[in-house]
Scaffold this motif. Structure first.
Motif, PDB file in Angstrom:
ATOM      1  N   VAL A   1     -37.488  -2.442  -3.733  1.00 51.70           N
ATOM      2  CA  VAL A   1     -38.278  -2.627  -2.517  1.00 51.70           C
ATOM      3  C   VAL A   1     -37.697  -3.755  -1.678  1.00 51.70           C
ATOM      4  N   GLY A   2     -37.276  -4.837  -2.307  1.00 46.02           N
ATOM      5  CA  GLY A   2     -36.704  -5.950  -1.567  1.00 46.02           C
ATOM      6  C   GLY A   2     -35.471  -5.553  -0.778  1.00 46.02           C
ATOM      7  N   ARG A   3     -34.590  -4.791  -1.400  1.00 48.13           N
ATOM      8  CA  ARG A   3     -33.388  -4.323  -0.693  1.00 48.13           C
ATOM      9  C   ARG A   3     -33.775  -3.389   0.459  1.00 48.13           C
ATOM     10  N   GLU A   4     -34.804  -2.581   0.230  1.00 49.88           N
ATOM     11  CA  GLU A   4     -35.263  -1.684   1.288  1.00 49.88           C
ATOM     12  C   GLU A   4     -35.849  -2.476   2.448  1.00 49.88           C
ATOM     13  N   VAL A   5     -36.554  -3.560   2.140  1.00 44.92           N
ATOM     14  CA  VAL A   5     -37.079  -4.431   3.193  1.00 44.92           C
ATOM     15  C   VAL A   5     -35.934  -4.967   4.052  1.00 44.92           C
ATOM     16  N   LEU A   6     -34.888  -5.453   3.413  1.00 44.25           N
ATOM     17  CA  LEU A   6     -33.734  -5.973   4.146  1.00 44.25           C
ATOM     18  C   LEU A   6     -33.113  -4.901   5.032  1.00 44.25           C
ATOM     19  N   ALA A   7     -33.004  -3.682   4.498  1.00 47.66           N
ATOM     20  CA  ALA A   7     -32.432  -2.589   5.279  1.00 47.66           C
ATOM     21  C   ALA A   7     -33.285  -2.272   6.499  1.00 47.66           C
ATOM     22  N   ILE A   8     -34.590  -2.263   6.315  1.00 47.19           N
ATOM     23  CA  ILE A   8     -35.487  -1.909   7.414  1.00 47.19           C
ATOM     24  C   ILE A   8     -35.541  -3.016   8.460  1.00 47.19           C
ATOM     25  N   LEU A   9     -35.480  -4.265   8.032  1.00 43.70           N
ATOM     26  CA  LEU A   9     -35.401  -5.366   8.994  1.00 43.70           C
ATOM     27  C   LEU A   9     -34.185  -5.184   9.903  1.00 43.70           C
ATOM     28  N   ALA A  10     -33.065  -4.752   9.313  1.00 40.90           N
ATOM     29  CA  ALA A  10     -31.855  -4.523  10.109  1.00 40.90           C
ATOM     30  C   ALA A  10     -32.007  -3.301  11.008  1.00 40.90           C
ATOM     31  N   GLU A  11     -32.516  -2.212  10.454  1.00 38.65           N
ATOM     32  CA  GLU A  11     -32.649  -0.971  11.222  1.00 38.65           C
ATOM     33  C   GLU A  11     -33.559  -1.139  12.428  1.00 38.65           C
ATOM     34  N   ARG A  12     -34.644  -1.880  12.235  1.00 41.45           N
ATOM     35  CA  ARG A  12     -35.629  -2.043  13.304  1.00 41.45           C
ATOM     36  C   ARG A  12     -35.340  -3.269  14.183  1.00 41.45           C
ATOM     37  N   GLU A  13     -34.192  -3.917  13.888  1.00 36.12           N
ATOM     38  CA  GLU A  13     -33.772  -5.086  14.667  1.00 36.12           C
ATOM     39  C   GLU A  13     -34.904  -6.109  14.770  1.00 36.12           C
ATOM     40  N   PHE A  14     -35.463  -6.426  13.621  1.00 33.83           N
ATOM     41  CA  PHE A  14     -36.538  -7.412  13.577  1.00 33.83           C
ATOM     42  C   PHE A  14     -36.016  -8.741  14.114  1.00 33.83           C
ATOM     43  N   PRO A  15     -36.768  -9.376  15.019  1.00 37.39           N
ATOM     44  CA  PRO A  15     -36.251 -10.564  15.712  1.00 37.39           C
ATOM     45  C   PRO A  15     -36.339 -11.848  14.887  1.00 37.39           C
ATOM     46  N   TYR A  16     -35.427 -12.030  13.969  1.00 34.20           N
ATOM     47  CA  TYR A  16     -35.423 -13.262  13.190  1.00 34.20           C
ATOM     48  C   TYR A  16     -34.226 -14.134  13.584  1.00 34.20           C
ATOM     49  N   ASP A  17     -34.424 -15.433  13.535  1.00 32.95           N
ATOM     50  CA  ASP A  17     -33.337 -16.386  13.717  1.00 32.95           C
ATOM     51  C   ASP A  17     -32.721 -16.773  12.389  1.00 32.95           C
ATOM     52  N   GLU A  18     -33.565 -16.763  11.351  1.00 34.61           N
ATOM     53  CA  GLU A  18     -33.085 -17.141  10.029  1.00 34.61           C
ATOM     54  C   GLU A  18     -33.781 -16.296   8.979  1.00 34.61           C
ATOM     55  N   LEU A  19     -33.014 -15.826   8.009  1.00 32.50           N
ATOM     56  CA  LEU A  19     -33.550 -15.004   6.932  1.00 32.50           C
ATOM     57  C   LEU A  19     -33.115 -15.599   5.604  1.00 32.50           C
ATOM     58  N   ALA A  20     -34.080 -15.750   4.699  1.00 30.49           N
ATOM     59  CA  ALA A  20     -33.778 -16.223   3.346  1.00 30.49           C
ATOM     60  C   ALA A  20     -34.140 -15.132   2.347  1.00 30.49           C
ATOM     61  N   ALA A  21     -33.278 -14.952   1.362  1.00 28.18           N
ATOM     62  CA  ALA A  21     -33.545 -14.024   0.267  1.00 28.18           C
ATOM     63  C   ALA A  21     -33.764 -14.840  -0.997  1.00 28.18           C
ATOM     64  N   VAL A  22     -34.890 -14.607  -1.664  1.00 26.70           N
ATOM     65  CA  VAL A  22     -35.175 -15.344  -2.897  1.00 26.70           C
ATOM     66  C   VAL A  22     -35.527 -14.356  -4.005  1.00 26.70           C
ATOM     67  N   ALA A  23     -35.260 -14.753  -5.220  1.00 23.89           N
ATOM     68  CA  ALA A  23     -35.568 -13.926  -6.391  1.00 23.89           C
ATOM     69  C   ALA A  23     -35.592 -14.840  -7.613  1.00 23.89           C
ATOM     70  N   SER A  24     -35.608 -14.245  -8.783  1.00 20.87           N
ATOM     71  CA  SER A  24     -35.670 -15.015 -10.020  1.00 20.87           C
ATOM     72  C   SER A  24     -34.377 -15.815 -10.197  1.00 20.87           C
ATOM     73  N   PRO A  25     -34.411 -16.829 -11.059  1.00 18.03           N
ATOM     74  CA  PRO A  25     -33.221 -17.681 -11.238  1.00 18.03           C
ATOM     75  C   PRO A  25     -31.957 -16.924 -11.607  1.00 18.03           C
ATOM     76  N   ARG A  26     -32.088 -15.802 -12.301  1.00 13.41           N
ATOM     77  CA  ARG A  26     -30.884 -15.078 -12.731  1.00 13.41           C
ATOM     78  C   ARG A  26     -30.129 -14.458 -11.562  1.00 13.41           C
ATOM     79  N   SER A  27     -30.781 -14.332 -10.401  1.00 16.59           N
ATOM     80  CA  SER A  27     -30.123 -13.751  -9.227  1.00 16.59           C
ATOM     81  C   SER A  27     -29.590 -14.803  -8.272  1.00 16.59           C
ATOM     82  N   GLN A  28     -29.791 -16.073  -8.604  1.00 19.70           N
ATOM     83  CA  GLN A  28     -29.352 -17.137  -7.710  1.00 19.70           C
ATOM     84  C   GLN A  28     -27.852 -17.053  -7.449  1.00 19.70           C
TER      85      GLN A  28
END
Length: 341
Positions: free
Chosen positions: A14-41
């Motif tokens: 779902v998280g990856r899909e969120v990122l894809a949809i933010l790009a597809e819909r050209e969501f107006p962000y200036d800064e985007l952070a991706a966070v997850a569990s420590p193993r994905s740091q």
């Protein structure tokens, strides 16, 4: 001037899909952070097909201060730890888990259905995203309810394995291969074999014999659409990778012909009516994958009740059932409350 937005659980389906949809819909962000569990740091994550990437940060020590909103896709247990921290820091949480859905102080939002309810986010700084099967159903029901007032809904779902996450998709893939090569079938995620089978059991059983998934459809529909509507559901897992389907029977207070229902649905936001009474004149889950819409087909009158209709409803559960609805909530939140520039 755009928003500062966080995607929590950015490495999951779902998280990856969120990122894809933010790009597809050209969501107006200036800064985007991706966070997850420590193993994905430190993992590099692509933001859809935009060509941009983002480095994953450790949610355990992430500083939520100064961020406008966060879309959470990390499950109820982790959300219970991190969502209150984000909300307390002034970052508005849009949560995909079931944790806050029935909290009376947290709005449960499907933007095409109950956009005004989002104003209640200020009580907790949290907004809930509904269950995937509920989200697509209420999009189809809302315009019909407005026209004729729905009294009762009987729904049977045919839910894809992606609703159970990557482990569910992997189990369908592995069991299918095992059957073809004659290996012993490995059953781990689901209670029974899912390949070439259907399982009338999603989530835990409750004392009355229903499952929690069925209960969610009942209570969430009432909260989102109308508490007076009677709802009964049977939820079934089917061997489809992505895309939930629903056979819905409704009873209305006012008479509503199939032709009038088709006309209403054809003009309804978020709905695509594909209803030709001929071979192939309907939408199946395979055909809805990757699309934003909720597809409605097989609209017909039910002659066994005074004012009854049947319809078939299909949607990409990773999109409208989760990621897309969350992004639409973010867009709605921005328009109504966090206007920039």
């Amino acid at each position: 001037m755009g928003y500062r937005i966080v995607v929590a659980g950015a490495t999951g389906n779902v998280g990856r899909e969120v990122l894809a949809i933010l790009a597809e819909r050209e969501f107006p962000y200036d800064e985007l952070a991706a966070v997850a569990s420590p193993r994905s740091q430190g993992d590099t994550i692509e933001i859809g097909d935009s060509g941009k990437t983002v480095k994953c940060q450790n949610i355990e020590n992430f500083d939520w201060a100064g961020w406008d909103m966060a879309i959470f896709a990390i499950g109820s247990d982790a959300t219970a730890i991190h969502a209150p921290k984000a909300a307390a820091a002034g970052c508005i949480v849009i949560d995909n888990s079931s944790l806050y859905r029935m909290d009376p102080d947290v709005p449960l939002i499907v933007p095409e259905v109950n956009p005004d309810a989002i104003d209640g986010y200020t009580r907790r700084n949290i907004i809930a995203n509904p269950n995937c099967s509920t989200a697509q159903m209420v999009v189809a029901l809302k315009p019909l309810h407005d026209a004729a007032t729905i009294r009762r809904v009987v729904v049977s779902t045919y839910q894809s394995v992606s609703g159970a996450g990557k482990a569910g998709m992997d189990e369908l893939w592995n069991q299918t291969r095992q059957i073809f090569v004659g290996d012993e079938k490995d059953v781990q995620k689901f209670t029974k074999q899912i390949a070439f089978n259907v399982i009338p059991h999603i989530d835990k059983f409750l004392d009355d014999g229903s499952t929690k998934e069925e209960w969610k459809m009942v209570v969430e529909t009432k909260k989102i659409l109308d508490p007076r509507i009677k709802v009964t559901a049977t939820c079934v897992r089917v061997p489809v990778f992505v895309g939930h389907s629903e056979a819905i029977n409704i009873e209305t207070e006012k008479e509503l012909s199939a032709e009038d229902a088709q006309r209403i649905l054809r003009e309804a936001p978020g709905v695509v009516l594909h209803d030709k009474r001929e071979d192939g004149g309907y939408t199946t889950p395979v055909e809805c994958v990757g699309d934003f819409a909720t597809f409605v087909s097989r609209v017909r009158e039910d002659p066994t009740v005074e004012n009854g209709l049947n319809l078939w409803c299909v949607s990409d559960n990773l999109r409208k059932g989760a990621a897309l609805n969350a992004v639409q909530i973010a867009e709605l939140l921005g328009r109504r409350h966090l206007k920039k520039g």
